[in-house]
Design an enzyme around this catalytic site. Sequence first.
Site, PDB file in Angstrom:
ATOM      1  N   ASP A  58      93.761  23.440  98.106  1.00 34.93           N
ATOM      2  CA  ASP A  58      93.991  22.075  98.579  1.00 34.93           C
ATOM      3  C   ASP A  58      95.472  21.749  98.485  1.00 34.93           C
ATOM      4  OD1 ASP A  58      93.665  21.812  95.576  1.00 34.93           O
ATOM      5  OD2 ASP A  58      94.140  19.741  96.059  1.00 34.93           O
ATOM      6  N   SER A  59      95.953  20.963  99.451  1.00 35.24           N
ATOM      7  CA  SER A  59      97.343  20.519  99.502  1.00 35.24           C
ATOM      8  C   SER A  59      98.287  21.721  99.524  1.00 35.24           C
ATOM      9  CB  SER A  59      97.622  19.578  98.330  1.00 35.24           C
ATOM     10  OG  SER A  59      98.846  18.894  98.502  1.00 35.24           O
TER      11      SER A  59
END
Length: 276
Positions: A58-59
């Site tokens: 994520d990210s």
Amino acid sequence: MTSSMEYSFTIFIKYRLVPKVYFPEQIHDVIRATKYFLQPEVLHKYSVDPGRIGVSGDSAGGNLAAALGQQFNQDANLRNKLKVQALIYPVLQALDFNTPSYQQNVNTPILPRYVMVKYWVDYFHGNYDFVQAMIVNNHTSLDVEEAAALRAHLNWTSLLPASITKNYKPVMQTTGNTRIVQEIPQLLDARSAPLIADQKVLRHLPKTYILTCEHDVLRDDGIMYAKRLESAGVEVTLDHFEDGFHGCMIFTSWPTNFSVGIRTRNSYIKWLDQNL
């Protein structure tokens, strides 16, 4: 993310962070760790089905997962080793900080545009004096020849639907600061910006899940990557949450057990259950 017939489990790669190391050391860390895990003797030790291995993040972790997938795809010995990739509100490019989502969410909490640009400069061990110029796309202005060939790979006027572009206008400077990409050439490296990879690199990437959130400067990075992957023949699920915000998936426990956090987590896990 790895899985066997009896159970599934997750291995987290503890890659080194800024300021201990800078790009591209983080990518080297995740590639080295993944190659180690893919050794037949290691897979056997943990009873892992070699046909059911995926990567996810994520990210910034989504950035590294996407870069890992592309690097593996260019290595004949590693191609097709991954069954899926799942990218959660990934950060995928540093050439255009004025996509519709950057313009719409310029001051949105958790990840405002100014902070995201500073993160990029930190990642490359660059000069903070460049931040303001990068915010207005002076680093990829028309007089920056190095960026010319890459613009088509993130032309959001063609890659994004009208429901996203709305009345937003591209920010393309005629003249800018050519010194930025000369001092930080990593900005134009597909290992740091998977969205700008050549189409031939995207072909044959594994089945892909991309989760995006409306209230996130990175929304359009994910949507554009989904479009480019689809154009390259990759099977893609784009899972967009109108009430989502950057990092929302971590808000699943009291007292911050937000509905959107629970729904994004459940949607992500459901996709993995059905596709891994």
